[in-house]
Design an enzyme around this catalytic site. Structure first.
Site, PDB file in Angstrom:
ATOM      1  N   ARG A  80      35.319  43.933 105.611  1.00  0.00           N
ATOM      2  CA  ARG A  80      34.615  44.392 106.811  1.00  0.00           C
ATOM      3  C   ARG A  80      35.448  44.120 108.063  1.00  0.00           C
ATOM      4  O   ARG A  80      35.443  44.907 109.011  1.00  0.00           O
ATOM      5  CB  ARG A  80      33.271  43.686 106.906  1.00  0.00           C
ATOM      6  CG  ARG A  80      32.287  44.262 107.911  1.00  0.00           C
ATOM      7  CD  ARG A  80      31.903  45.675 107.574  1.00  0.00           C
ATOM      8  NE  ARG A  80      30.901  46.189 108.495  1.00  0.00           N
ATOM      9  CZ  ARG A  80      29.631  46.382 108.177  1.00  0.00           C
ATOM     10  NH1 ARG A  80      29.198  46.089 106.955  1.00  0.00           N
ATOM     11  NH2 ARG A  80      28.790  46.868 109.054  1.00  0.00           N
ATOM     12  N   ASN A 120      24.022  50.401 123.356  1.00  0.00           N
ATOM     13  CA  ASN A 120      23.260  50.884 122.207  1.00  0.00           C
ATOM     14  C   ASN A 120      21.841  51.231 122.650  1.00  0.00           C
ATOM     15  O   ASN A 120      21.335  50.708 123.648  1.00  0.00           O
ATOM     16  CB  ASN A 120      23.202  49.804 121.120  1.00  0.00           C
ATOM     17  CG  ASN A 120      22.493  50.277 119.863  1.00  0.00           C
ATOM     18  OD1 ASN A 120      22.800  51.339 119.338  1.00  0.00           O
ATOM     19  ND2 ASN A 120      21.550  49.491 119.378  1.00  0.00           N
ATOM     20  N   THR A 121      21.206  52.119 121.891  1.00  0.00           N
ATOM     21  CA  THR A 121      19.798  52.422 122.123  1.00  0.00           C
ATOM     22  C   THR A 121      19.003  52.085 120.870  1.00  0.00           C
ATOM     23  O   THR A 121      19.486  52.285 119.744  1.00  0.00           O
ATOM     24  CB  THR A 121      19.624  53.903 122.517  1.00  0.00           C
ATOM     25  OG1 THR A 121      18.243  54.182 122.721  1.00  0.00           O
ATOM     26  CG2 THR A 121      20.172  54.841 121.468  1.00  0.00           C
ATOM     27  N   HIS A 122      17.799  51.551 121.070  1.00  0.00           N
ATOM     28  CA  HIS A 122      16.985  51.057 119.939  1.00  0.00           C
ATOM     29  C   HIS A 122      15.535  51.492 120.133  1.00  0.00           C
ATOM     30  O   HIS A 122      14.992  51.375 121.242  1.00  0.00           O
ATOM     31  CB  HIS A 122      17.075  49.535 119.883  1.00  0.00           C
ATOM     32  CG  HIS A 122      16.309  48.942 118.746  1.00  0.00           C
ATOM     33  ND1 HIS A 122      16.756  49.002 117.436  1.00  0.00           N
ATOM     34  CD2 HIS A 122      15.113  48.283 118.710  1.00  0.00           C
ATOM     35  CE1 HIS A 122      15.878  48.404 116.655  1.00  0.00           C
ATOM     36  NE2 HIS A 122      14.882  47.959 117.393  1.00  0.00           N
ATOM     37  N   ASP A 154      26.040  42.909 121.270  1.00  0.00           N
ATOM     38  CA  ASP A 154      26.753  41.661 121.013  1.00  0.00           C
ATOM     39  C   ASP A 154      26.872  41.480 119.504  1.00  0.00           C
ATOM     40  O   ASP A 154      26.660  42.424 118.742  1.00  0.00           O
ATOM     41  CB  ASP A 154      26.079  40.477 121.710  1.00  0.00           C
ATOM     42  CG  ASP A 154      24.679  40.180 121.181  1.00  0.00           C
ATOM     43  OD1 ASP A 154      24.267  40.784 120.158  1.00  0.00           O
ATOM     44  OD2 ASP A 154      23.984  39.333 121.781  1.00  0.00           O
ATOM     45  N   ALA A 155      27.188  40.281 119.061  1.00  0.00           N
ATOM     46  CA  ALA A 155      27.467  40.056 117.641  1.00  0.00           C
ATOM     47  C   ALA A 155      26.224  40.049 116.771  1.00  0.00           C
ATOM     48  O   ALA A 155      26.328  40.102 115.544  1.00  0.00           O
ATOM     49  CB  ALA A 155      28.223  38.736 117.472  1.00  0.00           C
ATOM     50  N   ASP A 158      20.763  43.834 117.359  1.00  0.00           N
ATOM     51  CA  ASP A 158      19.883  44.225 118.469  1.00  0.00           C
ATOM     52  C   ASP A 158      19.511  43.030 119.341  1.00  0.00           C
ATOM     53  O   ASP A 158      18.371  42.914 119.808  1.00  0.00           O
ATOM     54  CB  ASP A 158      18.613  44.915 117.933  1.00  0.00           C
ATOM     55  CG  ASP A 158      18.938  46.164 117.140  1.00  0.00           C
ATOM     56  OD1 ASP A 158      19.833  46.916 117.560  1.00  0.00           O
ATOM     57  OD2 ASP A 158      18.292  46.387 116.100  1.00  0.00           O
TER      58      ASP A 158
END
Length: 217
Positions: A80, A120-122, A154-155, A158
């Protein structure tokens, strides 16, 4: 933790900000950004679209718009971490000012997040209902109001600082599909608004507080 202001260029010769958009599916959020960028006053243009798999509608949307695309599959790399490094390199080729995760269903690693600001969008009001099944989880919990969140990545899953949120009421008789479709309508509009404001006005991050406009010079 705080960051220095990200200032947008100003004046009549302001350069349109460069966006790299990451997708995994149909690309409706991508399409909303492409449509917004048709207006020069929006302040940004999509310079590349990346995906974690071939054969998806999001890539076709990009190709129809004449936007370069690239694909980095996790399975094509031994680890990964190697995938994350390869993805960071592919993004860097396009010199983005901002990266937008628009339905990208992979967790980004430190190579990407260390080099780029990612939005990002959630489909939920974070921190409630993180993860891949946010709409289903909200219905199962019995909430009367859910919504969508635009946040920095971030890591975590969400867990990044919230930039903007908008509520969506759960209607009697809603199922996962009907509720998600109404959330998506709000989500597209909110994402386009937030990205446009960030690139036109700049932004700062202080702890978990994201302020748009504070980076303007």
């Amino acid at each position: 933790m705080s960051s220095s202001p990200r200032a947008a260029a100003t004046g009549p010769a302001r350069r349109a900000a460069r966006l790299v958009v990451l997708v995994s599916g149909s690309g409706t959020n991508l399409q909303a950004l492409l449509d917004a960028a048709d207006d020069e006053s929006y302040g940004a243009r999509v310079v590349a679209v990346g995906a974690d798999r071939d054969g998806i509608a999001g890539l076709e949307r990009a190709r129809r718009a004449g936007v370069p695309t690239f694909v980095e599959r996790v399975g094509d790399h031994p680890t990964r971490e190697a995938w994350d490094e390869a993805l960071a390199a592919r993004i860097a080729e396009h010199e983005p000012d901002l990266v937008v995760s628009a339905g990208f269903m992979k967790i980004l690693g430190p190579r990407v997040l260390g080099k780029f600001t990612v939005v990002n969008t959630h489909p939920a009001l974070l921190p409630a209902f993180p993860g891949a099944h946010a709409v289903r989880d909200a219905l199962a919990y019995g909430v009367r109001v859910t919504g969508c969140t635009v946040h920095l990545v971030d890591a975590g899953v969400d867990t990044g600082p919230v930039i903007a949120q908008e509520p969506v009421r759960v209607e009697p008789g809603d199922d996962e599909h009907s509720l998600h479709e109404r959330i998506k309508t709000v989500e597209r509009r909110l994402l386009v608004d937030v990205v446009g404001r960030m690139v036109r006005e700049g932004w700062t991050v202080t702890g978990r507080i994201v302020s748009i406009g504070a980076g303007r010079r």
